[in-house]
Motif scaffolding. Structure first.
Motif, PDB file in Angstrom:
ATOM      1  N   GLY A 103      52.857  62.359 -57.068  1.00 42.78           N
ATOM      2  CA  GLY A 103      52.131  63.600 -56.812  1.00 42.78           C
ATOM      3  C   GLY A 103      51.459  63.596 -55.455  1.00 42.78           C
ATOM      4  O   GLY A 103      51.468  64.608 -54.742  1.00 42.78           O
ATOM      5  N   VAL A 104      50.857  62.466 -55.084  1.00 48.28           N
ATOM      6  CA  VAL A 104      50.210  62.368 -53.770  1.00 48.28           C
ATOM      7  C   VAL A 104      51.241  62.492 -52.652  1.00 48.28           C
ATOM      8  O   VAL A 104      51.018  63.190 -51.652  1.00 48.28           O
ATOM      9  CB  VAL A 104      49.443  61.038 -53.662  1.00 48.28           C
ATOM     10  CG1 VAL A 104      48.940  60.812 -52.231  1.00 48.28           C
ATOM     11  CG2 VAL A 104      48.274  61.025 -54.639  1.00 48.28           C
ATOM     12  N   PHE A 106      54.093  64.049 -52.779  1.00 46.58           N
ATOM     13  CA  PHE A 106      54.511  65.449 -52.716  1.00 46.58           C
ATOM     14  C   PHE A 106      53.478  66.292 -51.981  1.00 46.58           C
ATOM     15  O   PHE A 106      53.836  67.151 -51.154  1.00 46.58           O
ATOM     16  CB  PHE A 106      54.709  65.989 -54.133  1.00 46.58           C
ATOM     17  CG  PHE A 106      54.905  67.474 -54.188  1.00 46.58           C
ATOM     18  CD1 PHE A 106      56.134  68.034 -53.881  1.00 46.58           C
ATOM     19  CD2 PHE A 106      53.861  68.318 -54.539  1.00 46.58           C
ATOM     20  CE1 PHE A 106      56.318  69.403 -53.924  1.00 46.58           C
ATOM     21  CE2 PHE A 106      54.036  69.686 -54.578  1.00 46.58           C
ATOM     22  CZ  PHE A 106      55.270  70.239 -54.274  1.00 46.58           C
ATOM     23  N   ALA A 107      52.194  66.074 -52.284  1.00 46.09           N
ATOM     24  CA  ALA A 107      51.150  66.855 -51.623  1.00 46.09           C
ATOM     25  C   ALA A 107      51.134  66.605 -50.117  1.00 46.09           C
ATOM     26  O   ALA A 107      50.967  67.537 -49.321  1.00 46.09           O
ATOM     27  CB  ALA A 107      49.791  66.515 -52.233  1.00 46.09           C
ATOM     28  N   VAL A 108      51.323  65.350 -49.706  1.00 41.38           N
ATOM     29  CA  VAL A 108      51.341  65.029 -48.276  1.00 41.38           C
ATOM     30  C   VAL A 108      52.526  65.703 -47.587  1.00 41.38           C
ATOM     31  O   VAL A 108      52.382  66.320 -46.522  1.00 41.38           O
ATOM     32  CB  VAL A 108      51.387  63.501 -48.075  1.00 41.38           C
ATOM     33  CG1 VAL A 108      51.646  63.155 -46.603  1.00 41.38           C
ATOM     34  CG2 VAL A 108      50.083  62.869 -48.539  1.00 41.38           C
ATOM     35  N   ALA A 110      54.206  68.335 -48.603  1.00 41.31           N
ATOM     36  CA  ALA A 110      54.005  69.787 -48.605  1.00 41.31           C
ATOM     37  C   ALA A 110      53.013  70.197 -47.516  1.00 41.31           C
ATOM     38  O   ALA A 110      53.211  71.201 -46.830  1.00 41.31           O
ATOM     39  CB  ALA A 110      53.514  70.244 -49.978  1.00 41.31           C
ATOM     40  N   GLY A 111      51.944  69.405 -47.335  1.00 41.29           N
ATOM     41  CA  GLY A 111      50.982  69.714 -46.287  1.00 41.29           C
ATOM     42  C   GLY A 111      51.600  69.635 -44.902  1.00 41.29           C
ATOM     43  O   GLY A 111      51.339  70.490 -44.038  1.00 41.29           O
TER      44      GLY A 111
END
Length: 317
Positions: A103-104, A106-108, A110-111
């Protein structure tokens, strides 16, 4: 308003299914959740007006990949004892760490994607603006076989390398059994033969339609190849095809046929148009149709062999 509710439920469902697929205490439950995740992803692609991706996700992501995982799960049960009710999985704490880490990541990513500078004309609009130059009406097929033909060619190479790698790491095939319903002491259920007789021509027809429609509508070689591979899986599971330790000459030819024809078509463009993977004027449509047909056959056999874990097939006696 209803569309927003549906999209929100799909997004929440994807997150919950992804978490369950990674952290489920039982390995079989993880596999089932992964398959359901693929089906939900197909719905999401359909909601995003990407039917080609929806078809590919349902056929390959959820269908064939799910079948491979179930086959691997059964192999684990056999290896660790036929009497076991559950194959060994990873520790729950480690599974949660993996899920959170994913999840982390993916968030990185996506950012980073959201902060990238945009362009005045997105690639999709640029491709649509040049569709009149192509011999096909489906923009997805045009992108795959014209605008990013090198990527598609390399994808076929990667698929063949995956099959070769699977053969290297797989254990030698000990017994080329005909299938679960043809083992000694087991009789085939009465409905299996009629079901196979009904599904075989239907699957071939659907695959042919997806291939032909790929030039003007959602479909194409990858979707049609996945459907034909599902036919191979069906025939393998019902004992109509038996795994072998060696390839026949015909199987080897089909495995490399798509890559060889695609490369030859690209070389023809190099000689006539001056650059690789272009199509001679007036020959674009027949060449694309030939390339798509051979790619479909190679993809189907490769995926079916990956599922079977064997080097080839032969018909059951």
């Amino acid at each position: 308003m209803m569309a927003w509710w549906l999209d929100g439920l799909l997004a929440l469902g994807l997150l919950w299914l992804a978490w369950q697929a990674v952290t489920a205490p039982r390995l079989f439950r993880s596999v089932v959740m992964f398959i359901v995740f693929g089906l939900f992803m197909s719905l999401c692609w359909a909601r995003l007006a990407a039917p080609d991706l929806a078809l590919a996700e349902a056929a390959i992501g959820a269908g064939l990949t799910g079948a491979l995982l179930l086959s691997a799960y059964r192999a684990l049960l056999v290896r660790h004892g036929a009497g076991r009710e559950e194959a060994p999985g990873i520790a729950p704490a480690l599974a949660r760490v993996i899920a959170v880490g994913s999840g982390v990541l993916f968030a990185v990513l996506a950012g980073i994607l959201l902060t990238l500078p945009g362009t005045e004309v997105p690639a999709g609009r640029a491709a649509l603006a040049r569709m009149e130059e192509l011999a096909v009406d489906n923009p997805v097929t045009g992108v795959l076989l014209v605008f990013r033909a090198y990527d598609t060619l390399m994808e076929m190479g990667v698929l063949l390398l995956a099959l070769l790698g699977a053969r290297v790491v797989a254990e030698p095939l000990r017994a080329a059994g005909p299938g679960p319903w043809r083992r000694p002491g087991l009789s085939e259920p009465v409905l299996v033969a009629p079901l196979v007789a009904l599904l075989v021509p239907l699957i071939v027809l659907v695959a042919g339609y997806l291939l032909w429609a790929g030039t003007t509508a959602p479909g194409g070689a990858f979707q049609a190849g996945a459907v034909l591979a599902a036919l191979g899986v069906l025939l393998r599971l019902t004992g109509r095809l038996r795994p072998t330790l060696t390839n026949s000459l015909y199987e080897r030819a089909v495995l490399v046929l798509g890559l060889a024809v695609f490369t030859a078509a690209g070389a023809l463009g190099l000689g006539t148009e001056g650059y690789m993977l272009s199509y001679p004027a007036g020959w674009s449509y027949p060449l694309i149709l030939v390339v798509e047909t051979t790619l479909m056959l190679s993809i189907a056999l490769t995926l079916a062999l990956l599922f079977s874990g064997s080097n080839g097939f032969r018909g059951a006696r």
